[in-house]
Design a protein around this motif. Sequence first.
Motif, short mmCIF file in Angstrom:
data_model
loop_
_atom_site.label_atom_id
_atom_site.label_comp_id
_atom_site.label_asym_id
_atom_site.label_seq_id
_atom_site.Cartn_x
_atom_site.Cartn_y
_atom_site.Cartn_z
N SER A 128 0.83 -1.21 0.00
CA SER A 128 0.00 0.00 0.00
C SER A 128 0.86 1.26 0.00
O SER A 128 0.61 2.19 -0.76
CB SER A 128 -0.92 0.04 1.22
OG SER A 128 -1.66 -1.13 1.29
N VAL A 131 2.60 1.73 -3.36
CA VAL A 131 1.66 2.19 -4.39
C VAL A 131 1.43 3.69 -4.24
O VAL A 131 1.42 4.44 -5.22
CB VAL A 131 0.33 1.41 -4.27
CG1 VAL A 131 -0.78 2.11 -5.01
CG2 VAL A 131 0.52 -0.01 -4.81
N ARG A 132 1.27 4.13 -3.00
CA ARG A 132 1.03 5.55 -2.74
C ARG A 132 2.28 6.36 -3.10
O ARG A 132 2.20 7.36 -3.82
CB ARG A 132 0.67 5.75 -1.27
CG ARG A 132 0.19 7.15 -0.96
CD ARG A 132 -0.23 7.28 0.51
NE ARG A 132 -1.25 6.32 0.86
CZ ARG A 132 -1.13 5.39 1.80
NH1 ARG A 132 -0.02 5.30 2.49
NH2 ARG A 132 -2.12 4.56 2.05
N GLU A 138 -3.13 0.13 -11.55
CA GLU A 138 -3.46 -1.27 -11.87
C GLU A 138 -2.51 -1.84 -12.91
O GLU A 138 -2.09 -2.99 -12.83
CB GLU A 138 -4.88 -1.39 -12.44
CG GLU A 138 -5.99 -1.22 -11.45
CD GLU A 138 -6.59 0.17 -11.51
OE1 GLU A 138 -5.83 1.13 -11.78
OE2 GLU A 138 -7.80 0.31 -11.28
N LEU A 151 -4.82 -4.84 -1.89
CA LEU A 151 -5.20 -3.46 -1.60
C LEU A 151 -6.69 -3.37 -1.27
O LEU A 151 -7.10 -2.69 -0.34
CB LEU A 151 -4.88 -2.55 -2.79
CG LEU A 151 -3.39 -2.41 -3.10
CD1 LEU A 151 -3.21 -1.64 -4.40
CD2 LEU A 151 -2.67 -1.71 -1.96
#
Lengths: 346, 207
Positions: A128, A131-132, A138, A151
């Motif tokens: 997470s 990704v942030r 995706e 997620l």
Amino acid sequence: MTHLDRDLPGGGAPAALTLSPDILGQFMPLFLWLDKRGRIRAMGPTLTKILGTEAIGTAYARHFVLRRARGHAPEGDPIGKARRIAVNLLRHPGFNLRGTAIEIVTGGGGGEDGTDTLVNLSFGIHLSEAVRFFGLTETDFAASDLAIEFLFMSEAKAAVLNELQALTRRLEDARRAAQNEALSDALTGLANRRAFDAALDRALKVLGRGGRRFALLHLDLDFFKQVNDTLGHAAGDAVLVQAAKVLSDETRRGDLVARVGGDEFMMILRGPINAERVEGFAKRLISRLEEPILHESELCRVSASIGAVIVGEKAGHDAVGLLAAADAALYASKHAGRGRCTVSEA
Amino acid sequence: MLGVVNKSIQSFLCNHHGSSVWREVVERIGIAPEGFEAMLDYEDRQTEVLLGAAETVLDISREALLEDIGAWLAMTESLRRLLRFGGADYLEFLFSLDDLQGRAMMALPGLELPELSLNGETQGRFTLVVSGWMPGWGAVMAGILRAMADDYGALVLIEASELQSRPGVGEERVSVCLLDMDHAEGRRFDLAGPAHEGSLSTERVTV
């Protein structure tokens, strides 16, 4: 070209698979292809997003810190030696990646034949945050990757947990409110302070409308603290329960007995009331309370001091004044040497 | 049924139609204004009673009510985000509906969502088959599909057809015609939400 070459177990012709880095990148967006000196020959699109295209040709060690590597080589296969590795990003040490590193034979590329290393990485539990931080989407993950499910789950779980915590909070508030509104003392089952105050107000109202006189008694156990300190709280509780039983036994239906503090009790006595009767009642109470109480093979001994106020039939009584008078009478009893009763009239 | 269903209807009535509507519904069905707890279980009958009262107070059909609820739900930030995990574009989102029941079960095992299966027909035409033991999920799904089309910026025609009127095992069908995937700019979606992501609780009911 990356070249994967294996002998088939059936002893047939060796099967070879040739993949371009582009195709490899579609399967494994976080792959890394290192030459035998540990320089990056190619990498997957997601890793490129993180390291930048300029990382191509630079040493692996400029971008990664190897934290762990565990090897296991398939028997009789000196080349396909795979290791499970864990690495940190050098520039962002907070992100741990893990994956598999496997040695492969390559067919040229820069004229250097030899043993290269192919690494496939994955974000572990820090997905997470990664990704942030890197703004991943995706399409940065392989379709077979469970990253999106991960997620989804962590977000769904957070929502459910939030809802449960809110529910717990509401239930806790309701429990406190119910406790505050309760009229009985949990330990002894007697009326509590709240119920007593209400009863006293009612009694004064009835008196004001021409009702009969009543007596207000304030009782405090003597030597209770010693029992608590020497024999423990369980013994103290047993004494309180027994004292409550005595007070309930000795009073009548129309009377009220309340536990208003640790070892303090208040009573409202009705019926024919005068100083002698109240005194007699108080003496009987004290002698019964002085009977030793057996708790787990220990004898607990307490006594009681009582301050009583006889509330006569006249106007202008107020609860605060009466309570102060009862308290003063109790203090007089304590001062006179405990185990006594003092009666005053108001 | 898990209270989250009733609570969603309650939140919809409170936040979309206003607390006066909710109070009227509450008075009709004779429950406390605090309403439902999302994580507690309620009798299925309660949901039916609640929907019936809402229909009367709002003076709309059951189907329209359920579709509005679906659309409103999909627009709440927490649920919108969970649905957006379905895919990068609306087509992928449609395909992900097959997994929606499974995902919901993983998140909240007590939540009995209907089984969803998307059948592709000719170019851009799909039929979503909704099989639940309670009627009405088809209309809810139609609302969700509509709201999510706006969210992705897709242009679609959605029609709920063959809706059930009685409880029991049966199928409801929602037809989806995808006209243009990039019709408008969709709403932004970051895979990782803000660190202190709001939950259902951000749509807390105020009475």
